[in-house]
Design a protein around this motif. Structure first.
Motif, PDB file in Angstrom:
ATOM      1  N   GLY A  59       0.813  -1.214   0.000  1.00  0.00           N
ATOM      2  CA  GLY A  59       0.000   0.000   0.000  1.00  0.00           C
ATOM      3  C   GLY A  59       0.841   1.256   0.000  1.00  0.00           C
ATOM      4  O   GLY A  59       0.521   2.239  -0.682  1.00  0.00           O
ATOM      5  N   PHE A  60       1.971   1.240   0.737  1.00  0.00           N
ATOM      6  CA  PHE A  60       2.824   2.424   0.802  1.00  0.00           C
ATOM      7  C   PHE A  60       3.503   2.681  -0.538  1.00  0.00           C
ATOM      8  O   PHE A  60       3.588   3.826  -0.991  1.00  0.00           O
ATOM      9  CB  PHE A  60       3.872   2.249   1.906  1.00  0.00           C
ATOM     10  N   VAL A  61       3.998   1.626  -1.195  1.00  0.00           N
ATOM     11  CA  VAL A  61       4.642   1.797  -2.504  1.00  0.00           C
ATOM     12  C   VAL A  61       3.625   2.308  -3.528  1.00  0.00           C
ATOM     13  O   VAL A  61       3.928   3.175  -4.355  1.00  0.00           O
ATOM     14  CB  VAL A  61       5.284   0.470  -2.956  1.00  0.00           C
ATOM     15  N   ALA A  62       2.397   1.774  -3.491  1.00  0.00           N
ATOM     16  CA  ALA A  62       1.365   2.231  -4.426  1.00  0.00           C
ATOM     17  C   ALA A  62       1.043   3.706  -4.223  1.00  0.00           C
ATOM     18  O   ALA A  62       0.802   4.439  -5.187  1.00  0.00           O
ATOM     19  CB  ALA A  62       0.107   1.395  -4.262  1.00  0.00           C
ATOM     20  N   THR A 123      -4.044  -1.224  -7.057  1.00  0.00           N
ATOM     21  CA  THR A 123      -3.471  -2.093  -6.016  1.00  0.00           C
ATOM     22  C   THR A 123      -4.324  -3.334  -5.821  1.00  0.00           C
ATOM     23  O   THR A 123      -3.811  -4.458  -5.698  1.00  0.00           O
ATOM     24  CB  THR A 123      -3.362  -1.318  -4.699  1.00  0.00           C
ATOM     25  N   LEU A 124      -5.629  -3.165  -5.801  1.00  0.00           N
ATOM     26  CA  LEU A 124      -6.539  -4.288  -5.600  1.00  0.00           C
ATOM     27  C   LEU A 124      -6.440  -5.290  -6.755  1.00  0.00           C
ATOM     28  O   LEU A 124      -6.347  -6.512  -6.529  1.00  0.00           O
ATOM     29  CB  LEU A 124      -7.963  -3.763  -5.458  1.00  0.00           C
ATOM     30  N   ILE A 125      -6.447  -4.801  -7.978  1.00  0.00           N
ATOM     31  CA  ILE A 125      -6.392  -5.707  -9.143  1.00  0.00           C
ATOM     32  C   ILE A 125      -5.051  -6.447  -9.196  1.00  0.00           C
ATOM     33  O   ILE A 125      -5.003  -7.664  -9.422  1.00  0.00           O
ATOM     34  CB  ILE A 125      -6.633  -4.905 -10.433  1.00  0.00           C
ATOM     35  N   THR A 126      -3.966  -5.702  -8.995  1.00  0.00           N
ATOM     36  CA  THR A 126      -2.637  -6.331  -9.050  1.00  0.00           C
ATOM     37  C   THR A 126      -2.475  -7.375  -7.962  1.00  0.00           C
ATOM     38  O   THR A 126      -1.999  -8.501  -8.197  1.00  0.00           O
ATOM     39  CB  THR A 126      -1.559  -5.250  -8.913  1.00  0.00           C
ATOM     40  N   GLY A 127      -2.886  -7.022  -6.730  1.00  0.00           N
ATOM     41  CA  GLY A 127      -2.775  -7.985  -5.630  1.00  0.00           C
ATOM     42  C   GLY A 127      -3.634  -9.207  -5.845  1.00  0.00           C
ATOM     43  O   GLY A 127      -3.258 -10.332  -5.500  1.00  0.00           O
ATOM     44  N   ALA A 128      -4.812  -9.012  -6.451  1.00  0.00           N
ATOM     45  CA  ALA A 128      -5.706 -10.147  -6.698  1.00  0.00           C
ATOM     46  C   ALA A 128      -5.123 -11.084  -7.746  1.00  0.00           C
ATOM     47  O   ALA A 128      -5.170 -12.318  -7.605  1.00  0.00           O
ATOM     48  CB  ALA A 128      -7.079  -9.635  -7.131  1.00  0.00           C
ATOM     49  N   LEU A 129      -4.556 -10.534  -8.813  1.00  0.00           N
ATOM     50  CA  LEU A 129      -4.014 -11.375  -9.885  1.00  0.00           C
ATOM     51  C   LEU A 129      -2.825 -12.204  -9.402  1.00  0.00           C
ATOM     52  O   LEU A 129      -2.709 -13.390  -9.719  1.00  0.00           O
ATOM     53  CB  LEU A 129      -3.603 -10.495 -11.068  1.00  0.00           C
ATOM     54  N   ILE A 130      -1.956 -11.569  -8.621  1.00  0.00           N
ATOM     55  CA  ILE A 130      -0.767 -12.297  -8.135  1.00  0.00           C
ATOM     56  C   ILE A 130      -1.152 -13.240  -6.996  1.00  0.00           C
ATOM     57  O   ILE A 130      -0.747 -14.409  -6.949  1.00  0.00           O
ATOM     58  CB  ILE A 130       0.320 -11.317  -7.683  1.00  0.00           C
ATOM     59  N   GLY A 131      -1.955 -12.737  -6.055  1.00  0.00           N
ATOM     60  CA  GLY A 131      -2.265 -13.536  -4.869  1.00  0.00           C
ATOM     61  C   GLY A 131      -3.144 -14.723  -5.170  1.00  0.00           C
ATOM     62  O   GLY A 131      -3.090 -15.738  -4.464  1.00  0.00           O
ATOM     63  N   LEU A 132      -3.991 -14.615  -6.211  1.00  0.00           N
ATOM     64  CA  LEU A 132      -4.883 -15.715  -6.530  1.00  0.00           C
ATOM     65  C   LEU A 132      -4.103 -16.972  -6.914  1.00  0.00           C
ATOM     66  O   LEU A 132      -4.528 -18.092  -6.609  1.00  0.00           O
ATOM     67  CB  LEU A 132      -5.824 -15.298  -7.669  1.00  0.00           C
ATOM     68  N   VAL A 133      -2.957 -16.797  -7.528  1.00  0.00           N
ATOM     69  CA  VAL A 133      -2.126 -17.947  -7.902  1.00  0.00           C
ATOM     70  C   VAL A 133      -1.657 -18.702  -6.650  1.00  0.00           C
ATOM     71  O   VAL A 133      -1.697 -19.943  -6.594  1.00  0.00           O
ATOM     72  CB  VAL A 133      -0.918 -17.482  -8.737  1.00  0.00           C
ATOM     73  N   PHE A 134      -1.283 -17.956  -5.622  1.00  0.00           N
ATOM     74  CA  PHE A 134      -0.800 -18.584  -4.392  1.00  0.00           C
ATOM     75  C   PHE A 134      -1.950 -19.218  -3.617  1.00  0.00           C
ATOM     76  O   PHE A 134      -1.783 -20.266  -2.996  1.00  0.00           O
ATOM     77  CB  PHE A 134      -0.075 -17.555  -3.529  1.00  0.00           C
ATOM     78  N   VAL A 135      -3.102 -18.597  -3.637  1.00  0.00           N
ATOM     79  CA  VAL A 135      -4.244 -19.168  -2.917  1.00  0.00           C
ATOM     80  C   VAL A 135      -4.662 -20.478  -3.549  1.00  0.00           C
ATOM     81  O   VAL A 135      -4.934 -21.473  -2.857  1.00  0.00           O
ATOM     82  CB  VAL A 135      -5.425 -18.164  -2.914  1.00  0.00           C
ATOM     83  N   LEU A 136      -4.703 -20.519  -4.878  1.00  0.00           N
ATOM     84  CA  LEU A 136      -5.068 -21.765  -5.560  1.00  0.00           C
ATOM     85  C   LEU A 136      -4.024 -22.845  -5.334  1.00  0.00           C
ATOM     86  O   LEU A 136      -4.351 -24.034  -5.238  1.00  0.00           O
ATOM     87  CB  LEU A 136      -5.243 -21.503  -7.061  1.00  0.00           C
ATOM     88  N   PHE A 148      -7.142 -13.985   2.338  1.00  0.00           N
ATOM     89  CA  PHE A 148      -6.814 -13.373   1.052  1.00  0.00           C
ATOM     90  C   PHE A 148      -7.637 -12.099   0.827  1.00  0.00           C
ATOM     91  O   PHE A 148      -7.097 -11.052   0.426  1.00  0.00           O
ATOM     92  CB  PHE A 148      -7.067 -14.406  -0.050  1.00  0.00           C
ATOM     93  N   VAL A 149      -8.927 -12.175   1.084  1.00  0.00           N
ATOM     94  CA  VAL A 149      -9.794 -11.006   0.903  1.00  0.00           C
ATOM     95  C   VAL A 149      -9.406  -9.893   1.885  1.00  0.00           C
ATOM     96  O   VAL A 149      -9.371  -8.695   1.536  1.00  0.00           O
ATOM     97  CB  VAL A 149     -11.269 -11.400   1.082  1.00  0.00           C
ATOM     98  N   THR A 150      -9.112 -10.282   3.119  1.00  0.00           N
ATOM     99  CA  THR A 150      -8.703  -9.295   4.113  1.00  0.00           C
ATOM    100  C   THR A 150      -7.420  -8.589   3.695  1.00  0.00           C
ATOM    101  O   THR A 150      -7.296  -7.354   3.809  1.00  0.00           O
ATOM    102  CB  THR A 150      -8.514  -9.966   5.479  1.00  0.00           C
ATOM    103  N   GLU A 151      -6.453  -9.350   3.210  1.00  0.00           N
ATOM    104  CA  GLU A 151      -5.194  -8.757   2.795  1.00  0.00           C
ATOM    105  C   GLU A 151      -5.379  -7.810   1.620  1.00  0.00           C
ATOM    106  O   GLU A 151      -4.795  -6.715   1.589  1.00  0.00           O
ATOM    107  CB  GLU A 151      -4.202  -9.870   2.431  1.00  0.00           C
ATOM    108  N   LEU A 152      -6.201  -8.199   0.635  1.00  0.00           N
ATOM    109  CA  LEU A 152      -6.461  -7.319  -0.496  1.00  0.00           C
ATOM    110  C   LEU A 152      -7.129  -6.012  -0.040  1.00  0.00           C
ATOM    111  O   LEU A 152      -6.799  -4.922  -0.515  1.00  0.00           O
ATOM    112  CB  LEU A 152      -7.353  -8.028  -1.511  1.00  0.00           C
ATOM    113  N   THR A 153      -8.074  -6.146   0.874  1.00  0.00           N
ATOM    114  CA  THR A 153      -8.772  -4.955   1.382  1.00  0.00           C
ATOM    115  C   THR A 153      -7.807  -4.012   2.070  1.00  0.00           C
ATOM    116  O   THR A 153      -7.846  -2.790   1.860  1.00  0.00           O
ATOM    117  CB  THR A 153      -9.893  -5.373   2.343  1.00  0.00           C
TER     118      THR A 153
END
Length: 786
Positions: A59-62, A123-136, A148-153
């Protein structure tokens, strides 16, 4: 409205202020800013919650953007994440960081990047695309999905609040910026919460206590409790169990009760509250650590200078209060200046009045008895028989002149026959004596007329100063009433604008006259008008709670501004008919009407004395002057008195009648002012009311002038007001006019005015100028909101 600027904008603004204060080279300042961004990125990337989530570095970098500050934030966050875990989990965050920074670089300078929610969405879209791979890859369990949802939020929310906190261009009174700074401070404390000294004390929690104490001391109950809750919640997220949010929140609440009073009392109360809260800690180590940390924090708090500390946090509570306070200060300043000006004019009036009264009490040389004294001084001084007339026969001479004075006063001149026979026989210069007496009488009459006009002019000048003082006093009273803002309506309107993706600032307020206004300003304010005016005003009216009219659009260097006014409850329809006197080229009647921004309709009718061009000049002059006064906001009573003084001083135009109607279209209240005007007729239901006045026309002078007659009444929808000049009502009375008004049934005001004029012309046979003005009120349908 101008507000105080915050001492430093986020991490970079404060460092730049320090650099300017010590005279550092700009390159050193920029290097310091980059170092701060690197350190903040490093620390926030190590702020772990729920033992496996670290969203705040992303979030800070974004929020840092694509410049040098953003690059160093990226480097700091990469180092932080790699040192935190050093495995595949760290690579996930590094990938998100790189994509977020690249997106900021690609879209920099575009209109999309300037939108308030651009950074959080990216930030939300980028985190979702990358994080979804790890969640699956780890299995799609409910717990993993929730984390995962909490972290994206938190990534998206952090980027939004960090962006607001780092924006040094915003103002201190901005509530969003204060919240953003609070979030930044709380998450920084969270990143340091794992650091322990002496095996017991956590420096991050000590600093958190100092921060809460200072905020409560400076900001009060609301700021203290909000700061304690936010900081405590951040520390609890790092611990994995709730405790400090309760302890710091309650302690900040109670400590804020002693805002800006005794620091020792604030510190003692905070320590006691935290000590009581520590009893609820299940772990003895946590209980002891809390007591040690609270005590150390209270000591540090006492060492902070009274003027230091979290100055910007005070704006959490003072945003609206600061705006209203600054506005009230400006209103008071203007009011005091107007009152001082009014006092100055009043002093000038009293001073001149005293001087003129003193001049009026000087020796009066206008006595008719002085005519013969001056004549004797000029004629008898060198006369051969002067001793006989003024010494030996002095009593007989005085008696003869006294008898002649009576005749001189009656006729204005004297002849030789007006003197007694014995005086005429003895006076050897009777012809010269008579001629000189007549000359002195003419001079005395001229001098008497001049002094009378001079006294009236002096009185008018004094009165002008007095009236100016009254005008300024009235304006000062109006300014003192001020403007009241509707914060709830502003919030509703703000939600509507944000829902339509419009970055506009909005204000909803009620002016001193009681009318409500809506103002919206921004670069894209004009876009609201492209979707259809009727839909727009209905939606805005629903948001603010009252109907508004189509806006006035103002374009200035700062952007576009739309000004909506409250729709008047009533609409007025006017019908006018006039007829000039037979044999005259122009009518001596004049009239006009206009509406002000306060929703008041003014209708004026004036009848010049006599008829023809001379009467028209007088009435039109009176109408023009009175309209200027009323448009300037001068009270009608003062405006009419000032008009009277102006016409007397100017000495042109003769006497004129003034008939003034003021109708408040917001409430339906009507006020009638009359100076020598004919009767006005108000039809309410089927009954006709006569409105008369006894005050003389304007221009008669000070001695006979009086305050205008004023009558007020409330008008409802469908009711009529009829104003007529004195030529309409003849010697037979107004019975026919009353019957015509009673028989009127919803045709039109124009038709009614024409019918009244037609009947008047038949009855009066064109012997005078005639004017008829009919006003009808109707309630507007659009004033009812769905």
């Amino acid at each position: 409205m101008k507000r105080r600027q915050l001492a430093g904008g986020g991490l970079s603004g404060g460092w730049e202020k320090v650099g300017q204060a010590v005279g550092a080279h700009p390159s050193l300042v920029r290097a310091g800013v980059c170092a701060l961004r690197f350190l903040a990125g490093f620390l926030l990337s190590r702020a772990v919650i729920f033992e496996e989530c670290a969203p705040f570095g992303v979030g800070f970098v974004a929020a840092s953007g694509s410049g040098a500050g953003g690059l160093f934030s990226l480097l700091g966050a990469v180092c932080g994440y790699m040192s935190l875990w050093g495995d595949l989990e760290s690579l996930k965050y590094v990938a998100v960081l790189v994509l977020v920074f690249c997106a900021a670089f690609v879209f920099r300078g575009t209109a999309a990047a300037r939108r308030v929610f651009f950074v959080p969405v990216v930030t939300l879209i980028t985190g979702a695309l990358i994080g979804l791979v790890f969640v699956l890859g780890q299995g799609f369990s409910a717990v993993e999905l929730l984390l995962f949802v909490t972290e994206l939020t938190l990534m998206a929310a952090g980027s939004y609040f960090y962006k607001v906190a780092l924006d040094g261009a915003q103002e201190e009174g901005d509530l969003r910026r204060s919240i953003g700074q609070l979030v930044l401070m709380a998450t920084l404390l969270l990143s340091l919460s794992g650091w322990v000294m002496f095996g017991v004390v956590h420096p991050a929690r000590v600093f958190a206590c100092v921060f809460v104490l200072q905020s409560a001391h400076q900001g009060g109950v609301g700021v203290g409790s909000a700061t304690g809750l936010a900081v405590g919640l951040a520390i609890d997220m790092g611990m994995g169990r709730p405790f400090f949010s309760m302890a710091y929140g309650v302690s900040g609440l109670l400590a804020g009760m002693f805002q800006r009073r005794n620091k020792l009392v604030t510190a003692i109360l905070f320590v006691i509250t935290c000590g009581v809260a520590a009893l609820w800690a299940g772990d003895a180590a946590l209980r002891n650590a809390t007591l040690f940390e609270t005590f150390i924090a209270s000591v540090l708090f006492m060492l902070i200078p009274e003027k230091g500390g979290a100055r910007s946090i005070r704006s959490l509570e003072s945003d609206v209060r600061t705006r209203e306070h600054d506005g009230k200060r400006m209103q008071n300043y203007v009011r005091r200046r107007l009152e001082n000006s009014s006092s100055a004019f009043r002093e000038v009036y009293e001073s001149l009045q005293g001087v003129f009264d003193g001049l009026g009490r000087q020796r009066n040389d206008n006595d008719i008895a002085t005519v013969f004294d001056r004549t004797a001084e000029k004629v008898c001084r060198r006369c051969a028989v002067r001793a006989t007339c003024w010494n030996r026969d002095a009593q007989a001479t005085a008696a003869a002149l006294s008898d002649a004075t009576v005749k001189l006063n009656k006729k204005g001149t004297v002849d030789a026959e007006d003197f007694p026979a014995h005086f005429a026989a003895r006076c050897v210069q009777l012809g010269k004596f008579t001629q000189t007496a007549n000359d002195e009488m003419s001079v005395m009459l001229i001098r008497r007329q001049y002094k009378s006009r001079l006294a009236e002019s002096r009185a008018q000048v004094c009165r002008q100063y007095s009236e100016m003082s009254r005008i300024l006093t009235h304006v000062a009273a109006e300014v003192g009433q001020g403007v009241s803002f509707d914060e709830e309506a502003e919030r509703r309107l703000g939600r509507y604008l944000r829902g339509n993706k419009l970055a506009l600032t909005a204000q909803v307020y009620r002016d001193a006259a009681g009318r409500r206004w809506v103002e919206m300003e921004g670069d894209r304010a004009g876009e609201l008008l492209r979707g259809g005016g009727e839909t727009l005003i209905k939606q805005i009216g629903m948001c603010v709670g009252f109907p508004v009219s189509l806006p006035e659009q103002v374009v200035n260097p700062k952007g576009e501004r739309l000004i909506f006014s409250e729709v008047e409850c009533f609409a007025a329809t006017l019908g006018v008919a006039s007829h000039r006197k037979k044999g005259e080229e122009v009518s001596g009647d004049s009239g006009t009407y206009f509406k002000t921004a306060e929703g008041k309709l003014f209708v004026l009718l004036s009848d010049g004395m006599g008829s023809g061009r001379e009467a028209a000049v007088g009435s039109s002059q009176a109408i023009r002057l009175l309209e200027r006064f009323l448009r300037a906001g001068i009270q009608p009573e003062i405006a009419l008195e000032t008009l009277n003084s102006s016409l007397v001083l100017k000495g042109e135009g003769g006497l004129v009648t003034v008939d003034l109607l003021i109708c408040d279209l917001l409430t339906g209240e009507a006020r009638f002012f009359k100076n020598g005007a004919s009767t006005t007729y108000a039809k309410k239901a089927r009954k006709v009311h006569r409105i008369n006045g006894k005050t003389l026309p304007v221009g008669v002078g000070l001695q006979t002038a009086g305050a205008p007659d004023m009558t007020s009444m409330m008008l409802q929808s469908g009711e009529l007001v009829t104003m007529v000049s004195d030529g309409v009502i003849g010697a037979e009375g107004d019975g026919w006019l009353v019957q015509t008004l009673q028989a009127y049934e919803d045709s039109s005001p124009k038709a009614l005015a024409s019918e009244i004029l037609r009947q008047a012309a038949l009855r009066q046979d064109g012997t005078d100028d005639m004017t008829v003005i009919v006003l009808e009120l109707d309630r507007r349908k659009e004033t009812e909101l769905e």
